[in-house]
Write a protein that holds these residues in place. Sequence first.
Motif, PDB file in Angstrom:
ATOM      1  N   GLY A   8       8.778  12.672  -0.692  1.00 28.05           N
ATOM      2  CA  GLY A   8       7.581  13.045   0.068  1.00 28.05           C
ATOM      3  C   GLY A   8       6.648  11.898   0.366  1.00 28.05           C
ATOM      4  N   VAL A   9       7.155  10.670   0.326  1.00 30.05           N
ATOM      5  CA  VAL A   9       6.330   9.488   0.572  1.00 30.05           C
ATOM      6  C   VAL A   9       6.737   8.862   1.902  1.00 30.05           C
ATOM      7  CG1 VAL A   9       5.709   7.175  -0.253  1.00 30.05           C
ATOM      8  CG2 VAL A   9       6.065   9.042  -1.891  1.00 30.05           C
ATOM      9  N   ALA A  10       5.754   8.550   2.716  1.00 31.37           N
ATOM     10  CA  ALA A  10       6.012   7.886   3.992  1.00 31.37           C
ATOM     11  C   ALA A  10       5.621   6.419   3.877  1.00 31.37           C
ATOM     12  CB  ALA A  10       5.212   8.555   5.110  1.00 31.37           C
ATOM     13  N   ALA A  11       6.465   5.543   4.423  1.00 30.24           N
ATOM     14  CA  ALA A  11       6.152   4.116   4.469  1.00 30.24           C
ATOM     15  C   ALA A  11       5.653   3.803   5.876  1.00 30.24           C
ATOM     16  CB  ALA A  11       7.381   3.289   4.135  1.00 30.24           C
ATOM     17  N   PRO A  12       4.397   3.438   6.024  1.00 30.91           N
ATOM     18  CA  PRO A  12       3.849   3.228   7.370  1.00 30.91           C
ATOM     19  C   PRO A  12       4.473   2.029   8.068  1.00 30.91           C
ATOM     20  CG  PRO A  12       2.298   2.470   5.697  1.00 30.91           C
ATOM     21  CD  PRO A  12       3.419   3.156   4.971  1.00 30.91           C
ATOM     22  N   GLY A  13       4.600   2.165   9.389  1.00 30.05           N
ATOM     23  CA  GLY A  13       5.093   1.052  10.189  1.00 30.05           C
ATOM     24  C   GLY A  13       6.449   0.565   9.703  1.00 30.05           C
ATOM     25  N   ASN A  14       6.553  -0.745   9.562  1.00 29.20           N
ATOM     26  CA  ASN A  14       7.809  -1.332   9.080  1.00 29.20           C
ATOM     27  C   ASN A  14       7.669  -1.820   7.642  1.00 29.20           C
ATOM     28  OD1 ASN A  14       6.153  -3.493   9.547  1.00 29.20           O
ATOM     29  ND2 ASN A  14       7.682  -4.739  10.608  1.00 29.20           N
ATOM     30  N   ALA A  15       6.875  -1.088   6.854  1.00 32.18           N
ATOM     31  CA  ALA A  15       6.615  -1.500   5.467  1.00 32.18           C
ATOM     32  C   ALA A  15       7.897  -1.560   4.649  1.00 32.18           C
ATOM     33  CB  ALA A  15       5.612  -0.550   4.809  1.00 32.18           C
ATOM     34  N   ALA A  16       8.810  -0.626   4.866  1.00 32.91           N
ATOM     35  CA  ALA A  16      10.053  -0.626   4.089  1.00 32.91           C
ATOM     36  C   ALA A  16      10.863  -1.883   4.383  1.00 32.91           C
ATOM     37  CB  ALA A  16      10.870   0.620   4.400  1.00 32.91           C
ATOM     38  N   ARG A  17      10.977  -2.231   5.646  1.00 30.02           N
ATOM     39  CA  ARG A  17      11.732  -3.430   6.001  1.00 30.02           C
ATOM     40  C   ARG A  17      11.069  -4.678   5.432  1.00 30.02           C
ATOM     41  NH1 ARG A  17      15.222  -5.319  10.411  1.00 30.02           N
ATOM     42  NH2 ARG A  17      14.916  -7.567  10.625  1.00 30.02           N
ATOM     43  N   ARG A  18       9.755  -4.781   5.569  1.00 30.42           N
ATOM     44  CA  ARG A  18       9.052  -5.975   5.077  1.00 30.42           C
ATOM     45  C   ARG A  18       9.155  -6.075   3.562  1.00 30.42           C
ATOM     46  NH1 ARG A  18       3.921  -5.759   5.610  1.00 30.42           N
ATOM     47  NH2 ARG A  18       3.655  -3.678   6.496  1.00 30.42           N
ATOM     48  N   ALA A  19       9.111  -4.946   2.885  1.00 25.73           N
ATOM     49  CA  ALA A  19       9.226  -4.965   1.420  1.00 25.73           C
ATOM     50  C   ALA A  19      10.620  -5.418   0.991  1.00 25.73           C
ATOM     51  CB  ALA A  19       8.920  -3.577   0.858  1.00 25.73           C
TER      52      ALA A  19
ATOM     53  N   GLY B 219       0.774  -1.228   0.000  1.00 26.77           N
ATOM     54  CA  GLY B 219       0.000   0.000   0.000  1.00 26.77           C
ATOM     55  C   GLY B 219       0.807   1.281   0.000  1.00 26.77           C
ATOM     56  N   VAL B 220       2.097   1.186  -0.325  1.00 31.34           N
ATOM     57  CA  VAL B 220       2.939   2.385  -0.360  1.00 31.34           C
ATOM     58  C   VAL B 220       2.865   3.012  -1.751  1.00 31.34           C
ATOM     59  CG1 VAL B 220       5.283   3.278  -0.116  1.00 31.34           C
ATOM     60  CG2 VAL B 220       4.476   1.441   1.393  1.00 31.34           C
ATOM     61  N   ALA B 221       2.681   4.324  -1.791  1.00 35.01           N
ATOM     62  CA  ALA B 221       2.589   5.045  -3.059  1.00 35.01           C
ATOM     63  C   ALA B 221       4.000   5.262  -3.609  1.00 35.01           C
ATOM     64  CB  ALA B 221       1.879   6.374  -2.865  1.00 35.01           C
ATOM     65  N   VAL B 222       4.465   4.341  -4.420  1.00 32.61           N
ATOM     66  CA  VAL B 222       5.826   4.414  -4.950  1.00 32.61           C
ATOM     67  C   VAL B 222       5.910   5.547  -5.973  1.00 32.61           C
ATOM     68  CG1 VAL B 222       7.604   3.149  -6.222  1.00 32.61           C
ATOM     69  CG2 VAL B 222       6.156   1.959  -4.560  1.00 32.61           C
ATOM     70  N   PRO B 223       6.865   6.457  -5.818  1.00 34.13           N
ATOM     71  CA  PRO B 223       6.964   7.592  -6.749  1.00 34.13           C
ATOM     72  C   PRO B 223       7.293   7.152  -8.171  1.00 34.13           C
ATOM     73  CG  PRO B 223       8.850   7.527  -5.259  1.00 34.13           C
ATOM     74  CD  PRO B 223       7.878   6.513  -4.755  1.00 34.13           C
ATOM     75  N   ALA B 224       6.906   7.986  -9.128  1.00 39.69           N
ATOM     76  CA  ALA B 224       7.108   7.650 -10.540  1.00 39.69           C
ATOM     77  C   ALA B 224       8.591   7.512 -10.883  1.00 39.69           C
ATOM     78  CB  ALA B 224       6.457   8.714 -11.422  1.00 39.69           C
ATOM     79  N   ASP B 225       9.420   8.262 -10.202  1.00 38.50           N
ATOM     80  CA  ASP B 225      10.858   8.193 -10.478  1.00 38.50           C
ATOM     81  C   ASP B 225      11.572   7.352  -9.420  1.00 38.50           C
ATOM     82  OD1 ASP B 225      10.584   9.950  -8.356  1.00 38.50           O
ATOM     83  OD2 ASP B 225      12.176  11.295  -9.052  1.00 38.50           O
ATOM     84  N   TRP B 226      10.931   6.264  -9.014  1.00 40.49           N
ATOM     85  CA  TRP B 226      11.464   5.428  -7.949  1.00 40.49           C
ATOM     86  C   TRP B 226      12.866   4.900  -8.252  1.00 40.49           C
ATOM     87  CZ3 TRP B 226      11.987   4.491  -3.250  1.00 40.49           C
ATOM     88  CH2 TRP B 226      12.471   3.267  -2.774  1.00 40.49           C
TER      89      TRP B 226
END
Length: 199
Positions: free
Chosen positions: A71-82, A33-40
């Motif tokens: 300007g995108v926030a990853a809620p909780g530990n979403a970055a680690r889990r991803a 559910g993270v809004a990945v930026p277009a220029d990721w």
Amino acid sequence: MPAVSFGLFDTLVEADLPADPAAAVGEELRARGVAVPADWSDAFHETHVDAPAGAEVPLPAHVSRALASRGVAAPGNAARRAVVAAFDPEVRTREGAAAAVATARERGPVGLLANCAVPELVGRTLVRSDLARDDFDAVVSSVACGWRKPDARAFERVADALGVTPPSLVHVGTDPDVDGAVTGVGGEFVDARESFDGV
């Protein structure tokens, strides 16, 4: 007493890691559910953590900062889990690897020294290989100790964990520029690109 440390990836095992880490992580972020930026891809390949030379930046921290830079926030530990989900490889143990570790154990303490910025990956790789955590007296990963080979501090950490001084360390690896840097702390490098005959 001399001690032996082994590299993990491309030394003891071959692992199917993502060819495009940015895309793999981006896909897993979207699945959470993270809004990945277009220029990721651009954001992923930029430097976002001002780390000292030779230091390991944990990939989840890098991903969180890369998202924040857009300007995108990853809620909780979403970055680690991803990140953990993106690096979920099939693993093949190299021929002769298990025997080389067993032979080294007959002579003295044996360690694992792995460059790896992904949490949990070293442990999961061992579980999927023909090796086990108990085959090693110490397991040191760069994400845990904070330093990547060829930095001298990585070799110093594994030597310390094995209870020896760095000059007593024999490091087995496949990259003379990275693993071979053990000679900079007075240790010995064994090149295992072709086989483990020299171990």
